[in-house]
Design a protein around this motif. Structure first.
Motif, short mmCIF file in Angstrom:
data_model
loop_
_atom_site.label_atom_id
_atom_site.label_comp_id
_atom_site.label_asym_id
_atom_site.label_seq_id
_atom_site.Cartn_x
_atom_site.Cartn_y
_atom_site.Cartn_z
N SER A 282 9.21 -24.82 -19.98
CA SER A 282 8.24 -24.56 -20.81
C SER A 282 8.02 -24.88 -21.99
O SER A 282 7.95 -25.65 -21.98
CB SER A 282 9.61 -22.96 -21.19
OG SER A 282 10.23 -23.78 -21.85
N LEU A 283 7.06 -23.90 -22.04
CA LEU A 283 6.45 -24.72 -23.36
C LEU A 283 6.16 -23.09 -24.47
O LEU A 283 5.67 -21.87 -24.52
CB LEU A 283 4.76 -24.67 -23.43
CG LEU A 283 4.58 -26.00 -22.78
CD1 LEU A 283 2.51 -25.97 -22.14
CD2 LEU A 283 4.13 -27.07 -23.45
N LYS A 284 6.68 -23.07 -25.60
CA LYS A 284 6.48 -22.73 -27.03
C LYS A 284 5.19 -22.80 -27.00
O LYS A 284 4.81 -24.06 -28.08
CB LYS A 284 7.53 -22.61 -27.64
CG LYS A 284 8.96 -22.13 -27.14
CD LYS A 284 10.43 -23.15 -27.85
CE LYS A 284 11.07 -22.28 -27.25
NZ LYS A 284 12.81 -22.78 -27.85
N PHE A 285 4.78 -21.32 -28.09
CA PHE A 285 3.50 -21.79 -29.03
C PHE A 285 3.47 -21.17 -30.44
O PHE A 285 4.18 -20.08 -29.77
CB PHE A 285 2.26 -21.46 -27.91
CG PHE A 285 1.76 -20.80 -27.14
CD1 PHE A 285 1.29 -19.27 -28.11
CD2 PHE A 285 2.73 -20.63 -25.99
CE1 PHE A 285 1.10 -18.08 -27.61
CE2 PHE A 285 2.21 -19.91 -25.47
CZ PHE A 285 1.66 -18.28 -26.12
N SER A 286 2.56 -21.23 -31.17
CA SER A 286 2.86 -20.42 -32.46
C SER A 286 1.88 -18.54 -31.99
O SER A 286 1.12 -19.38 -32.00
CB SER A 286 2.35 -20.66 -33.70
OG SER A 286 3.39 -22.23 -33.67
N ILE A 287 2.31 -18.49 -32.68
CA ILE A 287 1.78 -16.53 -32.80
C ILE A 287 1.26 -16.04 -34.07
O ILE A 287 2.32 -16.34 -34.83
CB ILE A 287 1.91 -15.66 -31.16
CG1 ILE A 287 3.40 -15.15 -32.12
CG2 ILE A 287 1.94 -16.14 -30.01
CD1 ILE A 287 3.96 -14.26 -30.11
N ILE A 288 0.24 -15.31 -34.63
CA ILE A 288 0.19 -15.20 -35.64
C ILE A 288 1.66 -13.87 -35.56
O ILE A 288 0.84 -12.27 -34.48
CB ILE A 288 -1.24 -14.41 -35.94
CG1 ILE A 288 -2.41 -15.45 -36.04
CG2 ILE A 288 -0.76 -13.62 -36.98
CD1 ILE A 288 -1.59 -16.08 -37.26
N SER A 289 2.20 -13.37 -36.43
CA SER A 289 3.05 -12.01 -36.19
C SER A 289 2.31 -10.75 -37.05
O SER A 289 1.74 -10.64 -37.89
CB SER A 289 4.47 -12.46 -37.47
OG SER A 289 4.27 -12.12 -38.40
N ASN A 290 2.55 -9.37 -36.17
CA ASN A 290 2.43 -8.63 -37.39
C ASN A 290 0.30 -7.35 -37.61
O ASN A 290 0.80 -7.33 -38.43
CB ASN A 290 2.36 -8.54 -38.26
CG ASN A 290 4.44 -8.04 -38.66
OD1 ASN A 290 4.93 -7.42 -37.73
ND2 ASN A 290 4.70 -8.77 -39.68
N SER A 291 -0.15 -8.63 -36.19
CA SER A 291 -1.84 -8.42 -35.85
C SER A 291 -1.73 -7.20 -35.78
O SER A 291 -1.46 -6.37 -34.86
CB SER A 291 -2.14 -9.61 -35.66
OG SER A 291 -2.74 -9.45 -35.39
#
Length: 163
Positions: free
Chosen positions: A49-58
């Protein structure tokens, strides 16, 4: 713990380097995760698996480009993908996916920000404009998906410079 499975598939991981997704995340989640199973290892687990950052509450769709080669277990014949759009701690909100795709090695140059098939001064100027600012996608120079344009992005850019 929401997730989406792809249909059963069959492709060589060695020929596919990137996972690209356009996502609108209207939750408090700040991390997404992609899992895969292969012909020889059919168990879903963190190792594959790979985790990656995402923008919240967009309120807007954001494009994320994940380098699958950053996990040495991205190998073999991939049979199926599972996408977890937000981390487990999220209990409310929703998300939308415009598209998701796995891109072959020759389908994209990671540091070609303006997608003109060259890593050049134009791409460097995009990174320079976003330098040390927080952005939400690779189109602004965030090449490593840490939501900021910084030295790590310059390192990735320099690797493909004028190739």
């Amino acid at each position: 713990d929401s997730y989406i499975y792809s249909p059963l598939t069959r492709f060589d991981a060695g020929k596919c380097r990137y996972f690209k997704i356009k996502l609108k995340n209207q939750t408090a989640g700040t991390e997404a995760q992609l899992f895969w199973i292969t012909k020889t290892d059919t168990g879903w687990n963190e190792v594959k698996s790979l985790k990656f950052s995402i923008i919240s509450n967009s309120n807007d769709f954001k494009t994320y480009l994940v380098d699958l080669y950053s996990n040495p277990n991205w190998s073999g014949i991939v049979k199926q993908l599972r996408f977890d759009p937000t981390n487990n701690s999220v209990s409310s909100g929703h998300y939308e996916i415009d598209f998701a795709e796995v891109i072959e090695n020759d389908g994209i140059i990671y540091s070609d920000i303006n997608e003109d098939n060259a890593v050049d001064f134009i791409d460097f100027s995009i990174i320079a404009q976003g330098w040390q600012q927080d952005f939400n996608d690779w189109l602004h120079g965030d090449l490593n998906n840490d939501l900021s344009v910084n030295n790590e992005d310059i390192e990735k850019f320099a690797y493909e410079w004028l190739q």
